[in-house]
Design a protein around this motif. Structure first.
Motif, PDB file in Angstrom:
ATOM      1  N   LYS C   5       0.822  -1.214   0.000  1.00 22.81           N
ATOM      2  CA  LYS C   5       0.000   0.000   0.000  1.00 22.81           C
ATOM      3  C   LYS C   5       0.859   1.269   0.000  1.00 22.81           C
ATOM      4  N   TYR C   6       2.006   1.169   0.652  1.00 18.41           N
ATOM      5  CA  TYR C   6       2.842   2.365   0.790  1.00 18.41           C
ATOM      6  C   TYR C   6       4.031   2.376  -0.165  1.00 18.41           C
ATOM      7  N   GLU C   7       4.252   1.242  -0.794  1.00 23.88           N
ATOM      8  CA  GLU C   7       5.508   1.136  -1.553  1.00 23.88           C
ATOM      9  C   GLU C   7       5.581   2.084  -2.750  1.00 23.88           C
TER      10      GLU C   7
ATOM     11  N   SER D 138       0.467  14.289   2.894  1.00 23.78           N
ATOM     12  CA  SER D 138      -0.135  12.960   2.888  1.00 23.78           C
ATOM     13  C   SER D 138       0.826  11.908   2.306  1.00 23.78           C
ATOM     14  N   ILE D 139       1.537  12.268   1.268  1.00 25.50           N
ATOM     15  CA  ILE D 139       2.493  11.327   0.678  1.00 25.50           C
ATOM     16  C   ILE D 139       3.705  11.169   1.600  1.00 25.50           C
ATOM     17  N   LEU D 144       6.694   7.625   5.606  1.00 24.59           N
ATOM     18  CA  LEU D 144       7.052   7.233   6.969  1.00 24.59           C
ATOM     19  C   LEU D 144       6.352   5.927   7.356  1.00 24.59           C
ATOM     20  N   SER D 145       5.096   5.786   6.928  1.00 20.48           N
ATOM     21  CA  SER D 145       4.380   4.536   7.198  1.00 20.48           C
ATOM     22  C   SER D 145       5.091   3.362   6.520  1.00 20.48           C
ATOM     23  N   TRP D 146       5.551   3.595   5.312  1.00 20.93           N
ATOM     24  CA  TRP D 146       6.269   2.554   4.571  1.00 20.93           C
ATOM     25  C   TRP D 146       7.464   2.047   5.374  1.00 20.93           C
TER      26      TRP D 146
END
Lengths: 259, 259, 259, 259
Positions: C5-7, D138-139, D144-146
């Motif tokens: 989802k984040y890649e 947002s990106i 950071l979530s990645w």
């Protein structure tokens, strides 16, 4: 005769991908248009036919490239806004720039006769191009405002300048007269000396031109006395203010498309 | 209405200057030319008129941009070599690419009728462009060899393919027949089946086209019975081998100009 | 918890590959070294220990990266020449720069005590880095000459300046005295006022430092009275003139390695 | 000896300015850290001291560069977020990358003994760096979530792997056992086989580390029985979830600073 021996030269091509998720603006600018407009007898300060031809070329670009969502043109330049999510040609700058420039330049040559039926095209009008990324809608709007303010400043100056020259001044005298004058002073000069109300000048000169896919309610059919409408998009050329919020609020779908 | 408030947007333009003292090659490639050539009824595998039109457009580029010292064209592509010392537009890639593409595309539209007097141009032929830097003359030569080898490989294949199709094969059958065949096998096939000696095919098809300013001794005048000559440069279109040293030794001034 | 989802954020990384087949120079420059040298009591105009530490760090870089073929250092800067054919990290600028800067900066901290046993390192010395491509050996040589001429000009000026200040002048007076003076005038000033022959100043101050793998004939063994030698490379630090051809002719293998 | 003759070489430096008004993330990654951690006897799968040292280096970067507003670290990598409006070094990528890498690498060497008082640093730990621009908050959050999801996936796997190896399996057997297993299966394995509740593992291993300037109400003084507080920022290291909105809502000032 295998080609592998030479194929290494492909490795010298450098990547020019534009940052994803940013608005791309591709602007084309006429090259040496002062000379081009003289050779082809364009009217000063604005030649209506030349502007209409530019608009027609912009329409050709908008028609061909679905990622182009908005165009703004003034004088011999045109800006094309590609949607934030555009992935055409993997966002390679050279590909995108050259595609727009190629379409615009070829259209200019092809459509010339339609707008100047009595003037032969002496040589190809050429345009350079550049691509700039804007990370937010707000900065993109500032870009468009920048171009429209520029249009206004230049047009007001040029209108005064050519009126003064037309009234017998030398170009140097006209420059001196206008040097450092404010917008108000220029408007007064036009009104008092030439009986011209600047606001009555055609909007295409004062505001430039915008081209976009306008969503309109269209009557599809009348069934049992009931009018059936559908939302349809049509490419339009308009001369609106794009600095203030009004236009963008009324047409919020333009920058929302596909983003 | 000062423009300073919006002028900050200029700061988003990114520098795309090409490395100094390298050879710049700008290549234009026809966009969706398979369709374009079908719509306009180009002959297969090579349409002489279409190639001559391409060459004429290349000449227009060479004439306009003095830094272009050599051009090589094949099929719907053309490569332009800019001299190592070129500083036009401060070597900004987007400017150089767009200038070449604009000139080429506009010329194509303008000169169409001259080469296809009986075929109406249905829509603008468009070209994309790219710029690649080569740090040495030797690598530049390899680039040009790469394109000419490609011309040969494609032309030989296409010649066989269209002959087979012309003789009644389906395109799939023709593909199968040629799959994995060597150059020799293809030449034999042409000779035995179609009585075609590949080497007799027009050089423009086999070698592509080169355009450059050829230095020639020209008789200026005859004075007291003595012939006075001067070296003059004329733009020529030729179809020479540019892979081996012969051509470059005989015309060493081409890459030496201004470098 | 899949990461897919984040890649997509990986797609924002932009390519910064350096042009193939060009010489890469990576230069590191001390950041705010005026302050750093004051805090750590460096001698003016040159601190021998500080220069020797810089040289040791350069050796660490040369030892670690086999593509580095030559280093030149002066004051708080060091230039590293990577061979033309280097493909380390696919020639990605950010990778190459950060590797050199990381090695250099870490080495500086680690080796500090060795060169300044009695001075505690107050805070990390940091260096910025940049990468520049040079398309030919001749331009690369000009780059190195540029740095060595700069070394000479600065050292001559600084030697005079600090001698004047040491003799009681204020820094402003010293600046005034030297303003606009030629090299000859500065040399005379040093000689007449301070009995200093500029050419007797240690070469490390006048020429800067070069680090490279020097090829030397080495006695491997003596067999039956015969001396057996082999060519071996050793990392050396020298202070030679690298502007004229002499050094490069005598050590032609340096730039020839792997190219 | 004027330097002007050689100064032209400066013109080969190419511009690498990052797009304005975008979030810049600079990530440093340990180079060959598998070997480095073996040589220095790091514990598997996580060495607490090594992680604390990494955090200390990140703090040094945050302290030095005021444009860094947030850092996230896991294993041998650390990401530094520079505020959207950052104009340090005119946003030149090479300068920004090298500054962060230099600070980080030098700090690692300087602070080593503090965290590994009984292990001598055998050689310099080095880090490569890269800079990536993100056009919206947002990106940036997705980036950071990645990294944090990656931390979780790797840590869970590595925890299982090293437990299995510790229990006598070969590394190949351990790999086979884990191949294709879901998170749940891995958690069950840890619990049933090794009595480990994954959620009880130290958060620094499961979540990685964040470093930022935390705003806290601080008692400044007590005046006439009234407690006077002031908002002050302190650099903190925490191990919070940064994937969900909670953290960012509670600390909205972090990304708001200066933007």
């Amino acid at each position: 005769m295998a080609n592998s021996k030479y194929e290494y030269v492909k490795g010298f091509e450098q990547n020019d991908t534009l940052l994803p998720q940013t608005w791309i603006v591709i602007r084309v600018d006429g090259r040496a248009f002062t000379r081009f407009s003289q050779v082809h007898g364009f009217e000063k300060p604005n030649d209506m036919q030349a502007l209409l031809l530019m608009n027609e070329c912009a329409k050709a670009v908008l028609e061909d490239i679905s990622d182009v969502v908005f165009c703004y043109g003034v004088s011999d330049e045109y800006s094309f806004v590609l949607r934030r999510t555009c992935t055409l040609y993997q966002r390679r700058a050279s590909k995108l720039i050259s595609l727009v420039v190629s379409l615009f330049s070829a259209s200019y040559a092809m459509k010339w006769t339609q707008f100047f039926p009595e003037t032969e095209l002496q040589y190809a009008a050429t345009f350079d191009g550049r691509a700039v990324c804007y990370p937010s809608e707000s900065i993109l709007r500032d870009y468009l405002s920048w171009r429209q303010v520029d249009c206004h400043i230049n047009n007001q100056y040029n209108t005064c300048f050519w009126k003064l020259v037309g009234s017998g001044m030398s170009t140097a005298e006209a420059q001196n007269t206008l040097k450092g004058t404010t917008a108000d002073v220029k408007n007064n000069l036009l009104f008092e000396k030439f009986k011209i109300n600047y606001n009555n000048i055609p909007p295409i000169f004062r505001k430039g031109s915008i081209v976009y896919r306008k969503q309109m309610d269209e009557v599809v059919k009348v069934e049992k006395g009931e009018v059936i409408k559908r939302l349809r998009a049509h490419i339009v050329v308009e001369h609106e203010d794009i600095i203030h919020d009004g236009f963008w609020t009324a047409h919020s779908y333009i920058l929302a498309v596909g983003s």
